[in-house]
Design a protein around this motif. Sequence first.
Motif, PDB file in Angstrom:
ATOM      1  N   LYS A   8      61.161  41.866  45.095  1.00 57.58           N
ATOM      2  CA  LYS A   8      61.027  43.271  44.734  1.00 57.58           C
ATOM      3  C   LYS A   8      59.736  43.830  45.312  1.00 57.58           C
ATOM      4  CE  LYS A   8      63.488  42.821  40.309  1.00 57.58           C
ATOM      5  NZ  LYS A   8      63.399  43.029  38.834  1.00 57.58           N
ATOM      6  N   GLN A   9      59.777  45.085  45.679  1.00 58.38           N
ATOM      7  CA  GLN A   9      58.580  45.725  46.217  1.00 58.38           C
ATOM      8  C   GLN A   9      57.568  45.938  45.109  1.00 58.38           C
ATOM      9  OE1 GLN A   9      59.270  49.436  48.205  1.00 58.38           O
ATOM     10  NE2 GLN A   9      57.166  49.648  48.903  1.00 58.38           N
ATOM     11  N   VAL A  10      56.289  45.656  45.420  1.00 54.56           N
ATOM     12  CA  VAL A  10      55.215  45.887  44.462  1.00 54.56           C
ATOM     13  C   VAL A  10      54.818  47.351  44.540  1.00 54.56           C
ATOM     14  CG1 VAL A  10      52.870  45.280  43.796  1.00 54.56           C
ATOM     15  CG2 VAL A  10      54.405  43.523  44.705  1.00 54.56           C
ATOM     16  N   SER A  11      54.915  48.043  43.435  1.00 54.31           N
ATOM     17  CA  SER A  11      54.575  49.464  43.412  1.00 54.31           C
ATOM     18  C   SER A  11      53.070  49.648  43.255  1.00 54.31           C
ATOM     19  CB  SER A  11      55.308  50.157  42.259  1.00 54.31           C
ATOM     20  OG  SER A  11      54.929  49.588  41.020  1.00 54.31           O
ATOM     21  N   GLY A  12      52.596  50.811  43.643  1.00 55.46           N
ATOM     22  CA  GLY A  12      51.187  51.135  43.466  1.00 55.46           C
ATOM     23  C   GLY A  12      50.280  50.644  44.561  1.00 55.46           C
ATOM     24  N   ASN A  35      43.360  50.839  54.522  1.00 55.79           N
ATOM     25  CA  ASN A  35      42.044  51.478  54.428  1.00 55.79           C
ATOM     26  C   ASN A  35      40.968  50.509  53.957  1.00 55.79           C
ATOM     27  OD1 ASN A  35      42.589  51.137  51.727  1.00 55.79           O
ATOM     28  ND2 ASN A  35      42.528  53.324  51.206  1.00 55.79           N
ATOM     29  N   ARG A  36      41.319  49.196  53.878  1.00 58.83           N
ATOM     30  CA  ARG A  36      40.417  48.104  53.542  1.00 58.83           C
ATOM     31  C   ARG A  36      39.983  48.104  52.077  1.00 58.83           C
ATOM     32  NH1 ARG A  36      41.399  44.019  56.818  1.00 58.83           N
ATOM     33  NH2 ARG A  36      41.889  44.852  58.872  1.00 58.83           N
ATOM     34  N   THR A  37      40.805  48.702  51.230  1.00 58.13           N
ATOM     35  CA  THR A  37      40.608  48.594  49.785  1.00 58.13           C
ATOM     36  C   THR A  37      41.284  47.323  49.289  1.00 58.13           C
ATOM     37  OG1 THR A  37      40.532  50.997  49.521  1.00 58.13           O
ATOM     38  CG2 THR A  37      41.009  49.696  47.550  1.00 58.13           C
ATOM     39  N   LEU A  38      40.622  46.609  48.371  1.00 59.72           N
ATOM     40  CA  LEU A  38      41.164  45.367  47.819  1.00 59.72           C
ATOM     41  C   LEU A  38      41.853  45.629  46.487  1.00 59.72           C
ATOM     42  CD1 LEU A  38      41.457  42.262  47.791  1.00 59.72           C
ATOM     43  CD2 LEU A  38      39.185  42.165  46.699  1.00 59.72           C
ATOM     44  N   TYR A  39      43.068  45.097  46.350  1.00 59.56           N
ATOM     45  CA  TYR A  39      43.817  45.170  45.099  1.00 59.56           C
ATOM     46  C   TYR A  39      44.126  43.746  44.641  1.00 59.56           C
ATOM     47  CZ  TYR A  39      44.654  50.104  46.189  1.00 59.56           C
ATOM     48  OH  TYR A  39      44.504  51.436  46.479  1.00 59.56           O
ATOM     49  N   MET A  40      44.057  43.501  43.319  1.00 62.76           N
ATOM     50  CA  MET A  40      44.362  42.183  42.776  1.00 62.76           C
ATOM     51  C   MET A  40      45.166  42.320  41.491  1.00 62.76           C
ATOM     52  SD  MET A  40      40.808  40.071  43.439  1.00 62.76           S
ATOM     53  CE  MET A  40      41.635  38.489  43.204  1.00 62.76           C
ATOM     54  N   TRP A  41      45.945  41.277  41.191  1.00 68.50           N
ATOM     55  CA  TRP A  41      46.681  41.253  39.926  1.00 68.50           C
ATOM     56  C   TRP A  41      47.061  39.812  39.598  1.00 68.50           C
ATOM     57  CZ3 TRP A  41      48.538  43.024  44.532  1.00 68.50           C
ATOM     58  CH2 TRP A  41      49.745  42.510  45.024  1.00 68.50           C
ATOM     59  N   GLY A  42      47.436  39.585  38.336  1.00 67.69           N
ATOM     60  CA  GLY A  42      47.815  38.256  37.893  1.00 67.69           C
ATOM     61  C   GLY A  42      46.880  37.728  36.825  1.00 67.69           C
ATOM     62  N   ASN A  43      46.701  36.402  36.829  1.00 73.17           N
ATOM     63  CA  ASN A  43      45.849  35.745  35.837  1.00 73.17           C
ATOM     64  C   ASN A  43      44.405  36.214  35.957  1.00 73.17           C
ATOM     65  OD1 ASN A  43      44.861  33.977  33.905  1.00 73.17           O
ATOM     66  ND2 ASN A  43      44.839  32.222  35.288  1.00 73.17           N
ATOM     67  N   SER A  57      46.425  41.202  34.551  1.00 68.22           N
ATOM     68  CA  SER A  57      47.003  42.481  34.984  1.00 68.22           C
ATOM     69  C   SER A  57      48.325  42.222  35.670  1.00 68.22           C
ATOM     70  CB  SER A  57      46.061  43.210  35.936  1.00 68.22           C
ATOM     71  OG  SER A  57      46.639  44.411  36.402  1.00 68.22           O
ATOM     72  N   TYR A  58      49.344  42.971  35.284  1.00 70.65           N
ATOM     73  CA  TYR A  58      50.678  42.821  35.875  1.00 70.65           C
ATOM     74  C   TYR A  58      50.942  43.872  36.945  1.00 70.65           C
ATOM     75  CZ  TYR A  58      51.094  39.834  31.808  1.00 70.65           C
ATOM     76  OH  TYR A  58      50.873  38.860  30.872  1.00 70.65           O
ATOM     77  N   VAL A  59      49.920  44.681  37.217  1.00 73.69           N
ATOM     78  CA  VAL A  59      50.001  45.684  38.274  1.00 73.69           C
ATOM     79  C   VAL A  59      48.737  45.591  39.117  1.00 73.69           C
ATOM     80  CG1 VAL A  59      51.459  47.257  36.945  1.00 73.69           C
ATOM     81  CG2 VAL A  59      48.964  47.464  36.815  1.00 73.69           C
TER      82      VAL A  59
END
Length: 327
Positions: A8-12, A35-43, A57-59
């Motif tokens: 599934k595609q990750v939204s956001g 744009n070299r912004t870092l996003y993280m999720w999970g444990n 975080s689940y998102v």
Amino acid sequence: DGINTVAKQVSGLPNVVDARMGGFQNSVVAAIARNRTLYMWGNNTSAQIGDGTQTPSYVPIQPKFERPVQIKQVAMGRQHTIALTEDGDVYTWGWNNSGQLGNGTTTSSNTPVQIQIGDGVRVSQVYADNYSSAALTADGQLYVWGKNDCGQFGDGSVTNSSTPVKVELSNSVKEFVLYDSSCMVCLEDGTVWAWGSSDSNRRLGTGETGNLLKPNQVKNLTSISEIDGNGGWTALSTTGDLYTWGESYCGHEDYTSPVKVLENVKQIRVCDGYGGSRYAAIKSDGMLYTWGRLWSSEPEQYDLVPAVNATYQAASVEDAVEMTTDA
């Protein structure tokens, strides 16, 4: 919560240029946007997401950097994260029991903290192991810090350090691999050196076992341009000769030292998995060869020697090794 059996595609997330999984049991995901912004999720029980909390975080969310930064690369250890900016600055966050954050303390941090690597050096790549971290500079100097129980610093000691320690080598480093307390470098002169953990199941190829507290040259290798490994090791020469060693299903019987298993290779990849590694190589004629652990098999099964994989032909080993892990 639960398991998705369909992709599934990750939204956001904006346009992503790099994404990877890491942490204990691959429980954290990091993605770098165009744009070299870092996003993280999970444990996030050890604050490895860096948002100022220890709440999973689940998102996708952004770590809380002290100032706006553009992320070039990210690496994840068992419970900590290290990131490199486009400006060559290094930030770390998460669990810090062995000094793996490199900030001069053993105090954990739930937000990114900038650390100093050497004196005025520019970092080109960062690495993370279970409880150790490393950085390679633009001029080929290597620094390691955190846990040193197996001699990961290569300085003859087994004492941890909460600040980066320079590894003394005979030449500039071209490539570096840090995996499960084992360290391996390919130098600019084409030689390969190893140190750290070298137990009976995962040999470093130096002829020695146990913990190697200083760099030892790997046997039978010259004119090497590329190395890879996750316990099973590979080295690719400038003429396309592929050597493997380190585990019993790396492609030949004498896994204690490097042996040539293929010629005319242009790409290699070793992917780690529970119970063993999976290998993939693409030769100059475009043919894909795979071998190693068949991860989905019960009981455990292995392809012991490289063989043409007629089912999966791919443009790169990055795709091929993922497709063949369940084959």
